[in-house]
Design an enzyme around this catalytic site. Structure first.
Site, PDB file in Angstrom:
ATOM      1  CE  LYS A 248      -1.681  -1.622   3.738  1.00  0.00           C
ATOM      2  NZ  LYS A 248      -2.402  -1.812   5.000  1.00  0.00           N
TER       3      LYS A 248
ATOM      4  CB  THR B 209      -4.128   7.519   7.867  1.00  0.00           C
ATOM      5  OG1 THR B 209      -2.990   7.780   8.691  1.00  0.00           O
ATOM      6  CG2 THR B 209      -4.169   8.509   6.733  1.00  0.00           C
TER       7      THR B 209
ATOM      8  N   GLY C  94      -6.325   3.538  11.635  1.00  0.00           N
ATOM      9  CA  GLY C  94      -7.310   2.481  11.370  1.00  0.00           C
ATOM     10  C   GLY C  94      -7.516   2.148   9.901  1.00  0.00           C
ATOM     11  CB  THR C  95      -6.301   3.526   6.619  1.00  0.00           C
ATOM     12  OG1 THR C  95      -4.987   3.730   7.089  1.00  0.00           O
ATOM     13  CG2 THR C  95      -7.010   4.841   6.504  1.00  0.00           C
ATOM     14  N   GLY C  96      -5.413   0.706   7.763  1.00  0.00           N
ATOM     15  CA  GLY C  96      -4.905  -0.636   7.449  1.00  0.00           C
ATOM     16  C   GLY C  96      -5.874  -1.706   7.926  1.00  0.00           C
ATOM     17  CB  CYS C  97      -7.758  -2.070  11.120  1.00  0.00           C
ATOM     18  SG  CYS C  97      -6.371  -1.765  12.211  1.00  0.00           S
TER      19      CYS C  97
HETATM   20  O1  PXL Z   1      -3.731   0.258  12.637  1.00  0.00           O
HETATM   21  C1  PXL Z   1      -2.944  -0.590  13.371  1.00  0.00           C
HETATM   22  C2  PXL Z   1      -3.565  -0.988  14.682  1.00  0.00           C
HETATM   23  C3  PXL Z   1      -4.006  -2.271  14.837  1.00  0.00           C
HETATM   24  N1  PXL Z   1      -4.538  -2.724  15.988  1.00  0.00           N
HETATM   25  C4  PXL Z   1      -4.698  -1.919  17.035  1.00  0.00           C
HETATM   26  C5  PXL Z   1      -4.291  -0.594  16.942  1.00  0.00           C
HETATM   27  C6  PXL Z   1      -3.710  -0.113  15.738  1.00  0.00           C
HETATM   28  C7  PXL Z   1      -3.277   1.274  15.622  1.00  0.00           C
HETATM   29  O2  PXL Z   1      -3.325   2.047  16.521  1.00  0.00           O
HETATM   30  O3  PXL Z   1      -4.459   0.200  17.984  1.00  0.00           O
HETATM   31  C8  PXL Z   1      -5.290  -2.433  18.294  1.00  0.00           C
END
Ligand code: PXL
Length: 264
Positions: free
Chosen positions: A179, A212, A214-217
């Site tokens: 990404k 951004t 939380g975007t990856g999640c």
């Molecule tokens: O975005 C990565 C991520 C994954 N999981 C948890 C997070 C974060 C970013 O802060 O807190 C629990």
């Protein structure tokens, strides 16, 4: 009474974000938005808000295993994703569980560092992730920093993303979605997908001024939900790119921060 309709199940194996912007919370909202039943195996509890992480406590590997076993026993998921795994011991537990016949597709988001800078993977756990879990994944979804760490080289151009995606596929046998959202000097967020047969470039306008976190999640959860709904991997990535772009574009304000709209 008419029989209720069947919904697919997706499982997320990830950490809790008390602020609700990333982690398990983002994954479950994204699954729900896709009309997929969300199950979870929580690896860690983080104390955090959009300003940063103030505490982390891991679940025992045995409890992570029990959560996966409980879900698979009665709600066998059609697709699974991993997010924050934190320790080598938890990674080994997940890898042992997935190293079995007939497991559903696994989307591995190699979460290492939060957007705020907090470490979400212990340095000693990186080897366990690459050696034990990556070979079991259908897809790995690194951002620029994670791809640099996994390949050992910095990524500065779209050409670098293409090379990294090929290299990750060659090394680990899984498909890769590298990404490029944070590439400098780009007007567009470009991601490169490679599965050993086809290379696809996914492009969306870069949207300024929103967080951004939380975007990856959200992106990897949208891929997982689409796989649980029976889409092919490349079609799942294409629909998830649209979902994450819309989630960023329609971000909303919470207090003095912005949050992704994964409630679409
Ligand atoms: O975005 C990565 C991520 C994954 N999981 C948890 C997070 C974060 C970013 O802060 O807190 C629990």
């Amino acid at each position: 009474m008419a029989q209720p309709r069947q919904w697919p199940v997706a499982l997320t194996i990830a950490g809790s974000d008390s602020g609700g912007g990333a982690g398990i919370q983002a994954d479950l909202k994204t699954f729900a938005a896709h009309r997929v039943h969300g199950a979870s195996a929580i690896t860690c509890i983080t104390a955090q808000n959009p300003a940063g992480v103030t505490g982390i406590q891991a679940a025992s590997p045995a409890l992570v295993r029990q959560q996966m076993e409980a879900v698979f026993a009665e709600l066998p998921p059609q697709a699974v994703k991993t997010g924050m795994l934190y320790s080598a011991a938890i990674i080994r537990t997940v890898a042992e569980f997935f190293d079995a016949p007939d497991r559903p597709p696994l989307v591995l988001d190699p979460v290492m560092v939060a957007t705020s800078g907090a470490r979400l993977l212990q340095p000693a756990a990186i080897r366990a992730l690459t050696e034990q879990l990556l070979p079991l994944a259908e897809l790995v979804t690194p951002n620029l920093d994670e791809a640099a760490l996994l390949t050992g080289r910095p990524l500065r151009t779209v050409e670098d993303l293409r090379t990294a995606a090929r290299e990750l596929h060659e090394r680990y046998g899984c498909a890769a979605l590298v990404k490029g959202g944070h590439l400098r000097g780009m007007r567009e967020a470009v991601d490169v997908f490679y599965d050993g047969r086809q290379e696809l470039l996914f492009t969306a306008p870069f949207i300024k001024g929103v967080s951004t976190h939380g975007t990856g999640c959200t992106y990897s959860a949208a891929i997982t939900a689409a796989r649980a709904r029976g889409k092919s991997l490349s079609a799942a990535v294409a629909s998830a790119k649209q979902f994450i772009t819309d989630a960023i574009r329609t971000s909303y304000r919470i207090g003095s921060f912005t949050a992704l709209n994964c409630h679409q």
